[in-house]
Design an enzyme around this catalytic site. Structure first.
Site, PDB file in Angstrom:
ATOM      1  N   ASP A 186       0.808  -1.213   0.000  1.00  0.00           N
ATOM      2  CA  ASP A 186       0.000   0.000   0.000  1.00  0.00           C
ATOM      3  C   ASP A 186       0.841   1.262   0.000  1.00  0.00           C
ATOM      4  OD1 ASP A 186       0.698  -0.867   2.644  1.00  0.00           O
ATOM      5  OD2 ASP A 186      -0.656   0.624   3.479  1.00  0.00           O
ATOM      6  N   GLU A 220      -0.007  -1.264   5.695  1.00  0.00           N
ATOM      7  CA  GLU A 220       1.065  -0.822   6.594  1.00  0.00           C
ATOM      8  C   GLU A 220       0.853   0.618   7.031  1.00  0.00           C
ATOM      9  OE1 GLU A 220       4.976   1.068   7.617  1.00  0.00           O
ATOM     10  OE2 GLU A 220       3.581   1.543   5.985  1.00  0.00           O
TER      11      GLU A 220
END
Length: 482
Positions: free
Chosen positions: A78, A145
């Site tokens: 991400d 994350e």
């Protein structure tokens, strides 16, 4: 982008371009996960995908490599989605528009996603290269994350065979991270009885502070707007009668707050103006060059409907002044490293409640426990409710590390100089994965990325090639071939 695709390492830049076309904001990684699974199938590689979306791809060692030195390479899928005002871009469906300029790669008006798209691209380039010397490889692509290390926290590490791990979520390429802090959030909420407003309404404001990251910048002794407001209110309460109506400041718990406002009731506005002016001079002198732009102001404002009574006002002012903030301990093992800290990042008044949000960090779990207990004690003393969430462990420095020695040797042979070894007072997924698999010997590195999490994020293209050479040499040495 034709020039970019002709740069070395070609496979790395090709894959970075491909994944940049796939929307992958935190929580929206499914399409990239599908891409990774498809890559594994087309390359006949073992692949698993868990319920949260983490993808694990395995590749057997190069012929005759030492299989006892299996390596886990890890990074997250991400990216942070930020764009400039006026930029038309839908992060749910639009590709990132890449722009090469003066040796750097940017995005057009948005974040680039090099954090941590570079890790994805490096792992794909390594997995795609059948001429590359390497031991058994396990490549872990985690999700979410940027919104709390969720993928790493929920990952089941029991199938991991490796005892060595390379995280690719730091950098630059001349630096090896060898420790990071763990963190959590703590919320203290004080409920007060609202009484009719009485007196002159004044708004006291703090502006002009530099702020910064609550981990990386906590040791720079910058001003915290919420703590400064607390100090102003304490000085006022010592010289004249005041009651608080509201206090709000900070935007994120992981950022040092730059601004804060308190609305108070006073029967002597001239005294308040004088005290605030004197304190501004004192605080400017104290902060000096660290935060020389600080400004304190006091202005008349609209009268609120209610306020705290004198007792609740005094208790909240005392709480603000006694709340832990800034550096708590320094590391006895690494000179200059902040070991434990606490950032009072956000304060909000809603109705008859004031909530303070703290972000404690530590690379030592017992010290994090100690900070948690102290915050709980503070809450009990001042009659606050409290809760903790989003705790993740730190990654403590290990005196002995085979992987660290291999990186240092390979870097020295490639560059004729010494690789930097550093620890950071911020969170990485390394701590969570280490807690699940304590046997892992971990290091972290990456290419040079600047201004990440902003639309000015840019990637040093030459740095990408230098790191590629280093990774190839390290993997070759671990395979017993270099």
């Amino acid at each position: 982008m034709s020039d970019l695709l002709n740069r070395e390492p070609k496979a790395f830049f090709r894959y970075f371009k491909e994944i940049s076309a796939i929307p992958r904001g935190s929580g929206n990684e499914k399409a990239l996960g599908d891409y990774l699974v498809g890559f594994a199938l087309s390359h006949n590689l073992e692949c698993t995908r868990d319920k949260v979306g983490n993808v694990l791809i395995r590749k057997p060692a190069f012929a005759s490599a030492r299989v006892d030195d299996a390596v886990l390479i890890q990074g997250h899928m991400d990216m942070v989605c930020e764009k400039n005002v006026g930029t038309v871009h839908d992060f749910m469906k639009d590709p990132i528009k890449l722009v090469e300029r003066d040796g750097f790669l940017y995005a057009q008006g948005t974040t680039l996603g090099a954090d941590n798209g570079v890790a994805v691209a490096y792992m794909l380039a390594i997995l795609d290269d059948d001429s590359l010397l390497h031991p058994d490889l396990e490549c872990l692509f985690t999700v979410q994350e940027e919104t709390g290390l969720i993928g790493a926290e929920r990952f089941d590490a029991s199938p991991i065979r490796a005892k060595l791990m390379i995280n690719l979520d730091s950098g630059p390429d001349d630096t090896l991270l060898i420790s990071c802090a763990g963190g959590m959030r703590t919320h203290l909420t004080k409920t007060f009885a609202c009484v009719p407003f009485s007196g002159e309404a004044l708004r006291i404001s703090v502006r002009g502070l530099a702020g910064g990251h609550s981990g990386d910048d906590i040791g720079k002794c910058r001003g915290n707007a919420i703590k400064l407001i607390g100090r102003v209110l304490l000085n006022l309460s010592e010289e004249t009668a005041i009651c608080l109506a509201s206090i709000c400041g900070g935007g994120k718990d992981n950022a040092i707050p730059r601004e804060c406002d308190a609305v108070i009731a006073s029967a002597d506005p001239e005294a308040v103006q004088r005290i605030v002016g004197n304190l501004e001079t004192i605080i400017k002198e104290e902060l000096g060059v660290k935060d020389g732009g600080v400004r304190l102001s006091c202005e008349s404002c609209d009268m609120p409907s209610g306020m705290m009574d004198s007792r609740d006002s005094k208790e909240l002012i005392a709480l603000l002044n006694l709340a832990p903030n800034g550096v708590l301990t320094m590391s006895p093992r690494m000179e200059g490293l902040v070991e434990s800290s606490c950032n009072l990042g956000v304060i909000v008044t809603e109705g008859s409640e004031v909530t303070l949000t703290f972000a404690p960090r530590s690379s030592v779990e017992s010290l994090q426990d100690d900070t948690q207990l102290k915050l709980e004690l503070l809450a009990k003393i001042f009659g606050c409710s409290y809760c903790h969430d989003s705790r993740y462990p730190g990654w403590q420095y290990e005196p002995q590390s085979k992987l660290r020695e291999v990186f240092a040797q390979c870097y020295r042979e490639l560059n004729g100089s010494t690789m930097k070894m550093e620890a950071i007072h911020a969170g990485l997924e390394c701590g969570l994965i280490k807690a699940k698999k304590p046997v892992l010997d971990i290091v972290s590195t990456g290419p040079a990325i600047y201004d990440f999490h902003t639309p000015n994020e840019h990637l040093d293209l030459e740095s990408c090639f230098r790191l590629w050479k280093l990774l190839k040499k390290v993997l070759g040495m671990l395979a017993g071939k270099v």
